[in-house]
Design an enzyme around this catalytic site. Structure first.
Site, PDB file in Angstrom:
ATOM      1  N   GLY A   1     -16.789  17.813   2.127  1.00 45.79           N
ATOM      2  CA  GLY A   1     -15.826  18.658   1.427  1.00 45.79           C
ATOM      3  C   GLY A   1     -15.766  18.311  -0.053  1.00 45.79           C
ATOM      4  N   ALA A   2     -15.714  17.005  -0.325  1.00 42.82           N
ATOM      5  CA  ALA A   2     -15.642  16.533  -1.702  1.00 42.82           C
ATOM      6  C   ALA A   2     -15.949  15.038  -1.725  1.00 42.82           C
ATOM      7  CB  ALA A   2     -14.250  16.779  -2.282  1.00 42.82           C
TER       8      ALA A   2
ATOM      9  N   GLU B   1      -8.903  13.353  -3.197  1.00 40.24           N
ATOM     10  CA  GLU B   1      -9.927  12.706  -4.028  1.00 40.24           C
ATOM     11  C   GLU B   1      -9.276  11.952  -5.187  1.00 40.24           C
ATOM     12  OE1 GLU B   1     -12.795  12.603  -2.697  1.00 40.24           O
ATOM     13  OE2 GLU B   1     -12.295  14.122  -1.202  1.00 40.24           O
TER      14      GLU B   1
ATOM     15  N   HIS C   1      -8.095   8.609  -4.259  1.00 43.43           N
ATOM     16  CA  HIS C   1      -9.176   7.613  -4.170  1.00 43.43           C
ATOM     17  C   HIS C   1      -9.476   6.933  -5.508  1.00 43.43           C
ATOM     18  CE1 HIS C   1     -10.740   7.821  -0.137  1.00 43.43           C
ATOM     19  NE2 HIS C   1     -11.096   9.082  -0.184  1.00 43.43           N
TER      20      HIS C   1
ATOM     21  N   ASN D   1     -16.355  10.364  -6.655  1.00 44.38           N
ATOM     22  CA  ASN D   1     -17.014   9.618  -7.723  1.00 44.38           C
ATOM     23  C   ASN D   1     -16.018   9.415  -8.856  1.00 44.38           C
ATOM     24  OD1 ASN D   1     -19.574  10.244  -6.304  1.00 44.38           O
ATOM     25  ND2 ASN D   1     -19.135  12.294  -7.075  1.00 44.38           N
TER      26      ASN D   1
HETATM   27 ZN   LIG Z   1     -11.831  10.499   1.167  1.00 50.90          ZN
END
Ligand SMILES: [Zn+2]
Length: 925
Positions: free
Chosen positions: A333-334, A370, A373, A337
């Site tokens: 999905g994604a 994301e 993260h 980075n």
């Molecule tokens: Zn994740």
């Protein structure tokens, strides 16, 4: 990372329904009724070695010195990288790249060889140098089996700081991993290429030789040498952009100390939005040309979530800019980075005027996930892949927290019930696995991206957060991040920090949840009216579910139980930490009803004695919170599938929900009806259709077709679900005709149609559609103007009933017409479609080798989830035989879980089909 599987099913919400289905019957199938587009939640399966009950952490690298080279998957530590100077020159026309790197390494023991990771790279030269010393040339030997290269030197390299010089070349592959190529068509049909990276878990080694283990953190200074017509993006801001011999040389700032799997480069004709500042950080969204008008929604949540997270964590964003980039071909999905987050288009881009509530929710969730993260994962990283769950569980938990703060009206934590239900479903299998378990080979890490890591992980974190209190929990998280910033950590480190903040024995509380498979079923009964008895035993769908209860060695959990005890004077909340298998709690004499799992945060199922269930119903189910009703219905349905509750009792319970207006609760019910639709003989399906129309009648009469001005978004969403179910499962001819009218109005723009209803129209028209409709939908797929629309029409092609049309869809899955990021999900949808599943299965068997070659590995695994839809005894036998005669490694326990789910589905049908038919017949008359 966010899994791609939640995506092809069109939207999170539909995914969600699907997941419920998963829960409901321990099965990830779905019929055609709501459009095969719903297929497959399936972060399902995984697990590496036999689950261990070892309570210690599994992490530690045995190869701490040069002497220990026993483990072929772990690099020795006596040469450690601290800095990479990377220069990469991709050629998008020949699909290749050349690279040079200077890696600064610290040598702590004299050595004559350097071992690092590389695969599918041609390393043409290797040399080490150091200030004041003679450079030394090395000999390179590739070990493709273990994805390593060994550089040998004739003379020992002494202790000190050295620079390793490597020159290499590689291929821009089409497997959506490492450094890979993607392409897209512009509005005139012209094909354009771009190159992107996807390194997690262990594919940085496909792009440049490196110490590709998360604990070898280093700084990265990237230079991309590209065609001047193109644009380059990497993790940090650009510090130099110049022309050199007809090329554009783009140099990026040095990164923070981070793991190799977080490095990214993207090259192509990409365009960016103007930046919006989130505190000190410029945030931009990128897409291929022509899609810039789809960025504003994603941009808004990106900025909101970055600010929210910096505040929650109490630490500024660790990068120097943040780019979010939509890539036309993307396996998951994604991917988080640092500073350059990559997405599949549906997870980032949308048109706010035409997107459904669910599609908006999907983008918001993934962006928030994301961004979470950037700290949890990027700033502090697991030491080894066994700790992956913590990264992903935490980001999933934070995504809820962020989106709930951003749009409280979306009731995100109620919607999370659906994700929790999906985890309960898979974790109820005998072939489940503990959340954390030992990981040795890198490929074991790949299969860890499943519902147990994400959804069970996030569920137990939410349970813990609610038990400790949200402020204490946040303080523990801050302590953890501050203590390990720029470094690595293990699960126990988080427990230490949470213990520090809460002054509680967090490891004792959490160990069973993290290191043992499964979860408890909590049974409630009342003795002598004054004592409540709580009993726990492991829930499974196994033939004799009570067997798990008997042995003294059976697992048991520390369960934070929150009870609501209602008396004539009012309601009282009582919190109990149930440590024993059985416990008794004194009750007030005048109690009238008792609810367990108040607030719905616990990761367990509840079973009430008949007396207690009557008490709850007498008080009125509308006095419960939506998530509590959700759990009541969902737990009862799971017990029905497991054989503990007669189907007639479950169907009788659904009658109490005619006033229900929460789409998540409806998701359980519609999911269970869908399962019944799969399982019944064709001649009995009209009985089910009658039940569906009866159960949905009052809600549909209330909601109608058009939204009211002051209506909640969730109600708009529910309208679409109800209409879809009536038009397909309920075979309601009036609704089908109205859907046809509404669709025509949409095409001719003669009257406004609420976007939330459009997916339902497409599903119904596919369900009732002929060849002309098929051709029309195929054209809409090709000419779609948003990623959501493209996906919707693609998956509609698996939702028809005419086998000849469905065969055309099958054939498309192996052509260029369907991207390999989507094709496996389309096959899976077809395996679930009762009107084509036999042929779809034959197709899979015939083309297995080709699919294995062309689909991304993760996609192949998702596709195999479709076998759960092959729920007849004959098909099950054939499926088992097929997999028994081949060596197919889907990673971890995926296959075992799919086969077990299939078996449960078949057994449910064989055992209860007649009882269901009889119960339906009684209701229908
Ligand atoms: Zn994740």
């Amino acid at each position: 990372m966010t899994d791609g599987s939640a995506d092809p099913p069109v939207t999170r919400r539909q995914t969600a329904l699907l997941a419920v289905r998963a829960t409901a019957n321990a099965i990830l199938w779905i019929g055609t009724w709501q459009g095969a587009s719903w297929l497959l939640f399936a972060r399902t399966a995984w697990s590496g070695p036999t689950p261990s009950h070892n309570r210690r952490q599994f992490t530690h690298n045995p190869g701490a010195s040069s002497m220990n080279l026993q483990d072929p998957y772990r690099l020795p530590h006596h040469v450690r990288p601290t800095h990479y100077d990377l220069r990469i020159e991709p050629d998008l026309t020949t699909h290749s790249f050349i690279g040079h790197e200077l890696v600064t390494v610290t040598v702590t023991e004299p050595t004559s060889e350097i071992l690092l990771n590389a695969t599918e790279l041609d390393i043409s030269s290797a040399m080490v140098s150091a200030e004041g010393r003679q450079p030394r040339t090395g000999t390179v030997q590739m070990d493709e089996e273990h994805q390593r290269c060994r550089i040998s030197f004739q003379q020992e390299i002494p202790v000190g700081i050295w620079i390793l010089h490597l020159a290499f070349r590689g291929t821009l592959n089409d497997k959506l991993r490492g450094f890979y190529r993607s392409s897209y068509k512009d509005s005139h049909g012209g094909v354009h290429n771009l190159a992107a990276t996807q390194f997690e878990a262990t594919d940085a080694r496909r792009a440049f030789p490196c110490w590709d283990e998360p604990h070898f953190k280093a700084m990265f200074a990237v230079t991309l040498v590209i065609d001047p017509a193109l644009t380059a993006i990497s993790n940090t801001r650009i510090i130099e952009d110049r022309q050199e011999q007809g090329k554009r040389v783009v140099r990026f700032a040095e990164s923070i100390k981070m793991s190799t799997y977080l490095v990214a480069f993207i090259v192509g004709e990409l365009v960016a939005t103007p930046p919006i500042m989130a505190q000190q950080t410029p945030v931009r969204l990128w897409s291929v040309p022509g899609k810039q008008h789809l960025t504003s929604f994603g941009h808004e949540i990106a900025v909101y979530s970055l600010n929210f997270l910096a505040d929650y964590y109490g630490i500024p964003y660790p990068g120097d800019k943040l780019d979010l980039i939509a890539i036309p071909d993307f396996a998951s999905g994604a991917m988080e980075n640092l500073g350059a987050i990559t997405f599949r288009e549906t997870a980032l881009l949308l048109d706010q005027r035409t997107a459904t509530h669910a599609e908006q929710g999907r983008v918001a969730d993934v962006v928030a996930h994301e961004n979470a993260h950037m700290w949890f994962g990027d700033l502090v990283t697991m030491a080894w892949w066994n700790g992956l769950w913590l990264n992903e569980a935490f980001a999933t938990f934070m995504e809820m927290l962020v989106v709930d703060a951003w749009k409280p009206q979306w009731e995100r934590w109620t919607a999370f019930g659906i994700a929790r239900a999906a985890a309960l479903s898979v974790d109820g299998l005998l072939s489940t696995r503990p959340i954390e378990f030992p990981v040795r080979a890198p490929k074991e890490a790949e299969a860890m991206f499943d519902v147990l890591t994400y959804e069970k992980g996030a569920s137990v974190l939410r349970m813990l957060e609610q038990h400790l209190g949200s402020t204490v929990f946040r303080d523990g998280v801050r302590h953890y991040l501050t203590s390990h910033a720029y470094g690595n950590a293990e699960t126990t480190d988080l427990w230490v920090s949470l213990g520090h903040a809460s002054q509680q024995d967090v490891p004792a509380l959490m160990n069973e949840w993290i290191f043992s498979p499964g979860y408890p079923l909590l049974s409630l009964s009342v003795d002598t009216h004054s004592t409540l008895t709580l009993r726990q035993h492991r829930f499974t769908y196994a033939e004799d579910a009570s067997a798990a209860a008997s042995p003294a060695a059976a697992p048991h959990w520390q369960i934070p139980v929150q009870l609501r005890i209602v008396t004539e004077q009012g309601a009282e909340t009582r919190r109990v930490l149930l440590r024993e298998r059985e416990s008794r709690i004194p009750l007030p004499n005048n109690w009238t009803s008792i609810l367990a799992n108040e607030g719905g945060h616990g990761f367990y199922r509840v079973r009430y004695s008949a007396e207690l269930l009557v008490g709850l119903q007498a008080r009125g189910l509308d006095t419960l919170d939506p998530v509590e009703r959700f759990n009541l219905l969902n737990d009862t349905w799971a017990s029905t599938v497991a054989g503990m509750v007669p189907p007639a009792d479950y169907l009788a319970l659904t009658e109490h929900f005619h006033g229900e207006r929460d789409p998540h609760v409806w998701a359980v019910m519609l999911g269970s009806f869908s399962t019944l639709h799969q399982l019944l003989a064709e001649e009995d399906r009209p009985l089910l259709a009658t039940l569906v129309r009866k159960r949905l009648a009052s809600t549909f009469a209330d909601l109608g077709w058009a939204p009211r001005a002051d209506e909640r978004e969730l109600v708009r969403e529910l309208r679409g679900d109800i209409i879809r179910a009536l038009g397909t499962l309920g075979r309601d001819e009036t609704v089908q005709a109205q859907a046809g009218d509404a669709y025509r109005a949409l095409q001719t723009q003669t009257r406004p149609i609420d976007p939330n209803v459009i997916p339902a129209l497409v599903s119904i028209l596919a369900f009732t559609g002929d060849e002309a409709r098929y051709d029309e939908f195929a054209r809409h797929f090709r000419e779609a103007t948003t990623p959501q629309e493209e996906r919707r029409y693609l998956f509609s092609l698996a939702a028809f009933r005419n086998p000849a049309l469905l065969e055309r869809t099958l054939a498309k899955t192996l052509t260029d017409e369907v991207r390999t990021q989507d094709a496996p999900f389309l096959v899976s949808s077809l395996l679930h479609n009762i009107y084509i599943r036999e042929k779809a299965w034959e197709f899979v068997k015939t083309h297995w080798e080709q699919m294995d070659r062309v689909f991304p590995k993760s996609g192949l695994r998702r596709m195999c989830g479709g076998i759960v839809g092959l729920s007849t005894p004959e098909l099950e036998r054939d499926v088992r035989q097929f997999f028994a005669t081949r060596t197919i490694d889907l990673g971890g326990k995926s296959l075992a879980q799919y086969l077990e789910q299939l078996h449960i589905a078949v057994r449910f049908g064989e055992r209860d089909r007649e009882a269901i038919r009889a119960a339906l017949a009684r209701t229908a008359t």
